[in-house]
Write a protein that holds these residues in place. Structure first.
Motif, short mmCIF file in Angstrom:
data_model
loop_
_atom_site.label_atom_id
_atom_site.label_comp_id
_atom_site.label_asym_id
_atom_site.label_seq_id
_atom_site.Cartn_x
_atom_site.Cartn_y
_atom_site.Cartn_z
N LEU A 116 -0.18 -22.73 -0.56
CA LEU A 116 0.96 -23.48 -1.10
C LEU A 116 0.94 -23.53 -2.62
O LEU A 116 1.99 -23.68 -3.24
N LYS A 117 -0.22 -23.38 -3.22
CA LYS A 117 -0.32 -23.37 -4.69
C LYS A 117 0.03 -22.01 -5.28
O LYS A 117 0.63 -21.93 -6.34
N LYS A 118 -0.37 -20.92 -4.59
CA LYS A 118 -0.33 -19.60 -5.22
C LYS A 118 0.56 -18.55 -4.56
O LYS A 118 0.93 -17.58 -5.20
N ASP A 119 0.85 -18.69 -3.27
CA ASP A 119 1.59 -17.64 -2.57
C ASP A 119 3.10 -17.87 -2.68
O ASP A 119 3.58 -18.97 -2.37
N PRO A 120 3.87 -16.86 -3.08
CA PRO A 120 5.32 -17.05 -3.27
C PRO A 120 6.08 -17.39 -1.98
O PRO A 120 7.02 -18.19 -2.01
N ILE A 121 5.69 -16.84 -0.86
CA ILE A 121 6.37 -17.16 0.40
C ILE A 121 6.05 -18.60 0.81
O ILE A 121 6.93 -19.35 1.21
N ALA A 122 4.79 -18.97 0.70
CA ALA A 122 4.40 -20.35 1.05
C ALA A 122 5.12 -21.35 0.14
O ALA A 122 5.59 -22.39 0.62
N LYS A 123 5.26 -21.02 -1.14
CA LYS A 123 5.98 -21.90 -2.07
C LYS A 123 7.45 -22.02 -1.67
O LYS A 123 8.03 -23.11 -1.72
N ALA A 124 8.07 -20.90 -1.28
CA ALA A 124 9.47 -20.93 -0.88
C ALA A 124 9.65 -21.74 0.41
O ALA A 124 10.62 -22.49 0.55
N LEU A 160 7.71 -24.20 1.36
CA LEU A 160 7.49 -25.59 0.96
C LEU A 160 8.78 -26.20 0.43
O LEU A 160 9.17 -27.30 0.79
N GLU A 161 9.49 -25.43 -0.39
CA GLU A 161 10.77 -25.91 -0.93
C GLU A 161 11.82 -26.05 0.18
O GLU A 161 12.54 -27.04 0.24
N GLU A 162 11.88 -25.06 1.07
CA GLU A 162 12.87 -25.12 2.16
C GLU A 162 12.63 -26.30 3.09
O GLU A 162 13.57 -26.90 3.60
N TYR A 163 11.38 -26.65 3.30
CA TYR A 163 11.05 -27.74 4.21
C TYR A 163 10.77 -29.04 3.45
O TYR A 163 9.92 -29.84 3.85
N ASN A 164 11.51 -29.24 2.37
CA ASN A 164 11.51 -30.50 1.62
C ASN A 164 10.13 -30.97 1.21
O ASN A 164 9.79 -32.14 1.31
N ASN A 165 9.32 -30.03 0.75
CA ASN A 165 7.98 -30.33 0.25
C ASN A 165 7.07 -30.97 1.29
O ASN A 165 6.17 -31.74 0.96
N ILE A 173 9.32 -30.36 11.28
CA ILE A 173 8.82 -30.59 9.93
C ILE A 173 8.50 -29.24 9.30
O ILE A 173 8.72 -29.02 8.12
N GLY A 174 7.98 -28.34 10.11
CA GLY A 174 7.69 -26.97 9.69
C GLY A 174 8.55 -26.00 10.49
O GLY A 174 9.26 -26.40 11.41
N PRO A 175 8.47 -24.72 10.15
CA PRO A 175 9.33 -23.73 10.83
C PRO A 175 8.95 -23.50 12.29
O PRO A 175 7.83 -23.74 12.70
#
Length: 158
Positions: A120-128, A130-135, A93-95
Motif C-alpha cells: 500500500l505504500k509503494k505499489d501503484p496498483i495497491a495505491k490505486a 486503496l483510493e478506489e476503496y476509500n482508503n 470493504i475490499g474488492p
C-alpha cells in the motif's frame, strides 16, 4: 351483526386486493455491497498489469493444476481471515476476489496477502485500489508463506 362483519370483511378484502402504491422514501440509501463482475477490468483508474509482481517475497509464481488439499486449507484460512472485507462475487470493504488472476499477477496477489503494508505504500496498483476503496487499509494478518500460498490456491477456485 353477521351482516356488519360480512360487509367489513368484504371491504378489507377489496382494499387489500387493490393496486399497491409504492412509496418512495427520500434520504440516503446505503447498500453494503455492490455486485462486481468477476472478470471486471480496472475501474476508476485501477490498472490491470499482469507484469507487476508487487513488493514482497513472492516472485515468478506459475500455477500448475489446482491442488485441492491446499485449496481446502486456503478456504479455511480465507474464511477466518479474509471474509470480513472480501467476498468472492461482491464488492465489500475490499474488492471481489473471484477472477482476481484475470486482473493481477499471481505473485502480486500473494505479495498483497502477505505484505499489504509495504504494498500500500509503494505499489501503484495497491495505491490505486486503496483510493478506489476509500482508503480502507488492508491489515497485515501475519500469515505465513504457506498460509498465503494456500489462500492463493483457494482464490484460483473462485
Amino acid at each position: 351483526m353477521k351482516k356488519i362483519l360480512s360487509i367489513l370483511a368484504i371491504g378489507v378484502l377489496l382494499t387489500s386486493c387493490g393496486e399497491k402504491k409504492e412509496e418512495k422514501k427520500g434520504g440516503f440509501d446505503m447498500q453494503r455491497t455492490k455486485t462486481e463482475d468477476k472478470a471486471t477490468s480496472a475501474s476508476k483508474g485501477v490498472p490491470v498489469d499482469m507484469d507487476n509482481e508487487g513488493i514482497g517475497p513472492f516472485k515468478d509464481i506459475e500455477f500448475s493444476d489446482i491442488d485441492t488439499d491446499l485449496a481446502a486449507a486456503g478456504e479455511a484460512k480465507y474464511s477466518t481471515v479474509c471474509t470480513a472485507c472480501h467476498m468472492a462475487e461482491e464488492r465489500m470493504i475490499g474488492p471481489a476476489l473471484a477472477g482476481v488472476y484475470d486482473r493481477r499477477n499471481p505473485a502480486w496477489v500473494m505479495n498483497m496477502i502477505k505484505n499489504p503494508t509495504e504494498m500500500l505504500k509503494k505499489d501503484p496498483i495497491a495505491k490505486a485500489l486503496l483510493e478506489e476503496y476509500n482508503n480502507a487499509i488492508m491489515l497485515d494478518s501475519g500469515l505465513s508463506e504457506d498460509d498465503t500460498r494456500a489462500i492463493a490456491e483457494y482464490l484460483r477456485t473462485l
